[in-house]
Design a protein around this motif. Structure first.
Motif, mmCIF file in Angstrom:
data_model
loop_
_atom_site.group_PDB
_atom_site.id
_atom_site.type_symbol
_atom_site.label_atom_id
_atom_site.label_comp_id
_atom_site.label_asym_id
_atom_site.label_seq_id
_atom_site.Cartn_x
_atom_site.Cartn_y
_atom_site.Cartn_z
ATOM 1 N N ASP A 216 0.853 -1.183 0.000
ATOM 2 C CA ASP A 216 0.000 0.000 0.000
ATOM 3 C C ASP A 216 0.891 1.236 0.000
ATOM 4 O O ASP A 216 1.529 1.570 0.997
ATOM 5 C CB ASP A 216 -0.917 -0.006 1.221
ATOM 6 N N SER A 217 0.979 1.915 -1.134
ATOM 7 C CA SER A 217 1.898 3.050 -1.269
ATOM 8 C C SER A 217 1.543 4.203 -0.349
ATOM 9 O O SER A 217 2.381 5.045 -0.044
ATOM 10 C CB SER A 217 1.911 3.533 -2.726
ATOM 11 N N LYS A 218 0.305 4.275 0.140
ATOM 12 C CA LYS A 218 -0.084 5.365 1.018
ATOM 13 C C LYS A 218 0.555 5.244 2.398
ATOM 14 O O LYS A 218 0.654 6.233 3.123
ATOM 15 C CB LYS A 218 -1.609 5.388 1.164
ATOM 16 N N LYS A 219 0.975 4.041 2.778
ATOM 17 C CA LYS A 219 1.558 3.832 4.092
ATOM 18 C C LYS A 219 3.074 4.026 4.120
ATOM 19 O O LYS A 219 3.671 4.043 5.194
ATOM 20 C CB LYS A 219 1.246 2.409 4.584
ATOM 21 N N SER A 220 3.687 4.156 2.968
ATOM 22 C CA SER A 220 5.144 4.178 2.914
ATOM 23 C C SER A 220 5.661 5.583 2.619
ATOM 24 O O SER A 220 4.970 6.413 2.030
ATOM 25 C CB SER A 220 5.645 3.202 1.852
ATOM 26 N N LEU A 221 6.904 5.825 3.025
ATOM 27 C CA LEU A 221 7.547 7.104 2.812
ATOM 28 C C LEU A 221 7.967 7.273 1.357
ATOM 29 O O LEU A 221 8.313 6.307 0.685
ATOM 30 C CB LEU A 221 8.793 7.215 3.694
ATOM 31 N N VAL A 222 7.953 8.503 0.901
ATOM 32 C CA VAL A 222 8.482 8.841 -0.415
ATOM 33 C C VAL A 222 9.939 9.220 -0.222
ATOM 34 O O VAL A 222 10.252 10.240 0.391
ATOM 35 C CB VAL A 222 7.681 9.993 -1.054
ATOM 36 N N LEU A 223 10.847 8.401 -0.755
ATOM 37 C CA LEU A 223 12.266 8.571 -0.474
ATOM 38 C C LEU A 223 13.098 8.898 -1.708
ATOM 39 O O LEU A 223 14.310 8.817 -1.660
ATOM 40 C CB LEU A 223 12.823 7.294 0.163
ATOM 41 N N SER A 224 12.453 9.266 -2.796
ATOM 42 C CA SER A 224 13.207 9.488 -4.035
ATOM 43 C C SER A 224 13.379 10.976 -4.342
ATOM 44 O O SER A 224 13.712 11.334 -5.452
ATOM 45 C CB SER A 224 12.499 8.812 -5.204
ATOM 46 N N SER A 225 13.146 11.849 -3.372
ATOM 47 C CA SER A 225 13.218 13.283 -3.646
ATOM 48 C C SER A 225 14.652 13.775 -3.808
ATOM 49 O O SER A 225 14.905 14.746 -4.496
ATOM 50 C CB SER A 225 12.533 14.057 -2.509
ATOM 51 N N GLN A 226 15.613 13.111 -3.162
ATOM 52 C CA GLN A 226 17.000 13.541 -3.232
ATOM 53 C C GLN A 226 17.868 12.435 -3.814
ATOM 54 O O GLN A 226 17.671 11.257 -3.508
ATOM 55 C CB GLN A 226 17.519 13.914 -1.838
ATOM 56 N N PRO A 227 18.853 12.795 -4.636
ATOM 57 C CA PRO A 227 19.747 11.781 -5.200
ATOM 58 C C PRO A 227 20.545 11.080 -4.105
ATOM 59 O O PRO A 227 21.060 11.712 -3.192
ATOM 60 C CB PRO A 227 20.667 12.593 -6.127
ATOM 61 N N GLY A 228 20.638 9.772 -4.202
ATOM 62 C CA GLY A 228 21.424 9.008 -3.241
ATOM 63 C C GLY A 228 20.720 8.707 -1.943
ATOM 64 O O GLY A 228 21.302 8.067 -1.061
ATOM 65 N N GLU A 229 19.470 9.168 -1.754
ATOM 66 C CA GLU A 229 18.769 8.933 -0.488
ATOM 67 C C GLU A 229 18.491 7.455 -0.280
ATOM 68 O O GLU A 229 18.592 6.948 0.834
ATOM 69 C CB GLU A 229 17.468 9.730 -0.460
#
Length: 904
Positions: A216-229
């Motif tokens: 469920d993508s609504k429960k997970s963090l979005v971690l692709s905003s910064q390179p290398g994160e």
């Protein structure tokens, strides 16, 4: 062409001949050869040099490091390479380079510390066949301790164009010596998955990503905003997760374990290790290891039978990590290792919201794309972790039990005269001891969230503050995005860890807690509640895991009362943990009392001021000691006839009293200082200044005292011809003093031993290692030596009695002033006990250290009074005679003690 065919044909044991031919046909190139390290490798063999357990669990590490310069030869695709193959061994085994004897003889001595030996290798590698051949040697020692070399041949198989099927490297190190030679060792085989510059991702594709629509993508963090994160989340060695199997797994080991039961047990944990990560594409290579331990050591070798190798991708649509992995198999040896059965699927996501019932840093699952009828099928297995070392940014906290807390926790009136720690301060993190539990020795409480902000802190140094070289400087500074008023109650969440004291088991009153103990015997409580900075009251509701089906017991109430700034005598936090269930409930447990020490910023400032004061008192005491000894030296110069009447035993005691601290402080200068309160400490430039000043003052006092001893010793031997009774009186003094000192030391030891034995069961505060040290023999001897030093005049009193002297051997400023110098620490100890937090909280005793004397409410009165009594006796003896303090009948014997002799 013949050379290339030779490399393609087989692994040549005669490749030394090839090395000699190709050596002179080399030119430099930029080609990079792989680097092999322990965490991505596995090796077997080499029992002679690596020990008998050269396997995954063996404490052995190694690395294969090629030199930066790789040379191309005149033969196309063949390169000359220099490399180092280094082994580090941590267990009992033969290690070269020391004076111990080594070799294969069982009579050779073994060394327990770590050792390292290095093979320097030179050889060639063929790009077309992927095979390389190296020769070299490493220093070693024979069974007689004589140096010798381990001559070796190292063969390696490495394919430059790597995919998942051939991304590994195999190698074999063989001895070139005869099996009967001492330099011979068993072959060592190596399997490794190194980081590669040209790796082709083929397991992860658009077709395989269709198998991962389970998050469920609504429960997970979005971690692709910064390179290398994404790569940074797997930057440390291993991330370990706890596996949760279905209930039906207990009936079928084969269909539960992802490895067909080859391990013989259902593994409780899974560990992920990132071999390499491409930041631009968010693609990774992983080792997936199944284990029965919750923590995998750094640089530990993996076990091929329990490890998968795979490819991972961060799926931005589902905000999750997806991994396709394969098993590692081999027929007879590591040289035949291959990758197969790539039916394993893993998905992993990071929850965006935490709560009291859900504090997992990461949650995932593993399954297979096989059907139930296929060999190797197993049901889906969930896994999760709350690893504190895994840094996941951006998550938030949802308070769900505040209403319950408000009903259970009474409101307290604000005391305007008191100031309590701010909710944003470091004081919110504290350690505790469990007062009425024989099982739990200590515990810790660490905030997770304060309000809506994650708890974080950084430590800085107090400028222009000093602890005089006897401690370290401390100040804490906490940084939060949103600062709230101290008078507003704050919602807080905590993690509490209760740790066991050893083999003691939980009693009947707390037996229900057994279901919540982890593999380390710890009880972990997740709590949330309200902290009121106006009253210093913290009240929370806690949850504990019951150990089955991820069920929780959230009927736990925790209360803590922080000390206020006006309570200068102690900084103790008092708290409790209790079950709100009925006593008849199976999950009920008895009330637990908790006690901690709050080392707040205010107390830190007060402690710094106290230590500055104590350092000043040390300097004043040493300066006064120098002055008083100077008075005695002047007295000796003015009245040289009185020098033989000074007790040598007394002067030895005083000289040692200055010398021993000087030696101990000199050794402490090279010892690392540790903080007992888990605060990051540092020091300023004043530390070294005070170290020098204190040592100089102590050195001067020692030299003056030693000079006085030298004068008394010289005068005693010169005056023996005229005063033979002086030496006899000194011997009598020694014969009486030593039995008294020995008997007193024995009594003190018995008293302290009995106190330690019977008083260790229940303590309000666990003094841990520092307090236990004071009850050991060395601590008792140090304290008793301080008591003897306080009574330094006792040998002089005995000498005056035996010598029947009326000489004023000691000047009044010397014996009265020195006695006062030794009495002031006891007066200060009374003052300190009523005005400061006990120094054992922060481990900073500079002046009046209990480890060097007897300090308590009773001793602080008895010792100064006894010292003044000895001063009065010396005064009377020097005025009315050595036996003036004795009864009249005994004094009359003095008339017959000395009869002048007449020469015939």
């Amino acid at each position: 062409m013949m050379l290339i065919s030779f490399f393609q044909f087989k692994w040549p044991h005669t490749c030394i001949f090839c090395l000699l031919i190709l050596y002179k046909f080399t030119i430099s190139t930029d080609f990079a050869f792989p680097f092999l390290r322990t965490s991505t490798s596995y090796l077997t063999g080499g029992e002679t040099i690596l020990g008998k357990n050269s396997s995954r669990s063996s404490p052995t590490s190694f690395n294969f490091r090629p030199s930066r310069n790789v040379y191309a030869t005149n033969s196309p695709g063949v390169y000359k390479i220099d490399a180092k193959l280094t082994f580090r061994v941590y267990n009992n085994m033969y290690i070269p380079g020391t004076n111990s004897t080594f070799g294969r003889s069982d009579s050779a001595r073994r060394r327990r510390s770590s050792g390292r030996f290095k093979f320097l290798l030179h050889g060639f590698w063929s790009e077309s066949s992927g095979k390389g051949c190296f020769v070299g040697s490493a220093p070693w020692f024979s069974s007689k301790g004589e140096p010798l070399n381990l001559e070796a041949l190292f063969m390696i198989n490495y394919s430059k164009s790597s995919t998942y099927s051939n991304s590994f490297v195999t190698g074999k190190l063989e001895s070139l010596s005869h099996s009967n030679d001492e330099s011979y060792f068993e072959p060592i085989s190596i399997l490794s998955f190194p980081e590669l510059n040209h790796y082709e991702y083929k397991l992860i594709s658009e077709e395989t990503q269709g198998d991962f629509n389970v998050v469920d993508s609504k429960k997970s963090l979005v971690l692709s905003s910064q390179p290398g994160e994404i790569c940074s989340l797997f930057s440390r060695d291993y991330s370990t997760f706890h596996l949760e199997y279905a209930k039906s797994c207990s009936s079928s080991l084969k269909h539960c374990s992802p490895l067909d039961g080859v391990l013989g047990y259902v593994p409780p944990y899974i560990s992920l290790y990132s071999i390499q990560c491409y930041e631009n594409e968010n693609k990774m290579r992983f080792l997936v290891q199944f284990t029965n331990r919750s923590y995998v050591e750094r640089y530990e070798m993996f076990d091929p039978s329990a490890t998968l190798v795979g490819e991972g991708l961060w799926d931005e649509k589902q905000n999750s990590l997806v991994i396709v992995s394969c098993r590692i198999s081999s027929s007879n040896s590591l040289e035949d290792a291959r990758v197969g059965d790539c039916s394993f699927r893993l998905s992993l996501y990071y929850p965006s919201v935490w709560s009291i019932k859900n504090r997992d840093k990461a949650v995932g699952q593993i399954w297979t794309n096989k059907t139930a009828q296929d060999v190797g099928y197993f049901g889906m297995i969930k896994f999760r972790t709350s690893d504190a070392y895994m840094k996941v940014p951006g998550f938030k906290y949802e308070y769900t039990e505040i209403e319950k807390v408000n009903k259970l926790c009474p409101k307290k009136a604000v005391t305007r005269a008191e100031r309590y720690p701010s909710g944003q301060s470091y004081d919110m993190r504290f350690d505790m001891s469990v007062q009425n539990s024989k099982y739990f020795g200590w515990s810790s409480a660490e905030p997770i969230f304060i309000g809506n902000e994650s708890y974080a802190y950084s430590s800085v140094v107090i400028s222009n503050s000093r602890w005089g070289g006897y401690g370290d400087i401390v100040e804490t500074e906490v940084e939060f995005e949103n600062v709230v008023s101290d008078n507003v109650p704050l919602n807080v969440s905590y993690k509490l860890i209760f740790s066991s004291t050893g083999d003691v088991k939980l009693g009947a009153g707390h037996s229900s807690l057994n279901t919540s103990l982890n593999s380390y015997g710890q009880l972990i409580i997740s709590a949330e509640g309200v902290y009121d900075a106006g009253t210093g009251y913290l009240c929370m509701v806690g949850c504990r895991n019951l150990g089955y089906n991820n069920s929780l017991d959230c009927d736990i109430l925790l209360n803590f009362q922080f000390p206020g700034s006006m309570r200068t005598k102690s900084g103790f936090i008092k708290g409790s943990m209790q079950s709100t269930r009925k006593q008849s409930d199976p999950l009920f447990f008895e009330h637990l009392n908790l006690t901690s020490s709050s080392f707040s910023s205010t107390e830190a400032q007060r402690s710094l001021w106290r230590i500055d004061l104590e350092i000043t008192m040390v300097l004043i005491s040493n300066t006064l000691a120098c002055i008083f000894v100077g008075f005695q030296l002047y007295h000796v110069k003015s009245y040289p006839n009185t020098v033989p009447s000074i007790s040598l035993l007394m002067l030895v005691i005083l000289t040692l009293g200055h010398m021993v601290p000087l030696v101990l402080n000199f050794e402490a200068l090279f010892m690392a200082k540790q903080n007992t309160q888990n605060i990051i400490l540092s020091s300023s430039g004043w530390l070294e200044v005070n170290e020098v000043i204190v040592r100089v003052a102590t050195m001067v006092a020692f030299l003056l005292q030693f000079r006085l001893l030298q004068l008394a010793w010289t005068a005693r031997h010169i005056g023996e011809s005229t005063e033979p009774g002086i030496s006899a009186a000194e011997k009598k003094t020694l014969l009486v003093s030593l039995p008294i000192y020995i008997f007193g030391g024995f009594v003190a030891f018995l008293v302290n031993w009995k106190k330690n034995y019977y008083g260790s069961a229940q303590r309000a505060f666990d003094y841990s290692h520092t307090q236990r040290q004071q009850h050991r023999l060395w601590g008792d001897l140090r304290s008793y030596a301080g008591l003897i030093l306080d009574g330094f005049l006792f040998p002089q009193v005995l000498l005056n009695m035996f010598q029947m002297s009326t000489e004023s051997a000691l000047s009044m400023p010397f014996y009265l002033g020195t006695t006062l110098v030794h009495s002031v620490p006891h007066a200060y100890d009374i003052y300190r006990a009523n005005n400061y937090v006990p120094a054992h909280v922060n481990g900073t005793y500079v002046y009046a250290n209990p480890g060097a004397d007897f300090y308590s409410a009773a001793w602080d009165i008895v010792i100064p009074l006894a010292g003044l009594l000895l001063v009065a006796i010396i005064f009377l003896q020097q005025r009315y005679g050595g036996r003036s303090i004795l009864p009249k009948k005994i004094r009359e014997l003095e008339l017959y003690a000395k009869v002048p002799a007449v020469d015939p």
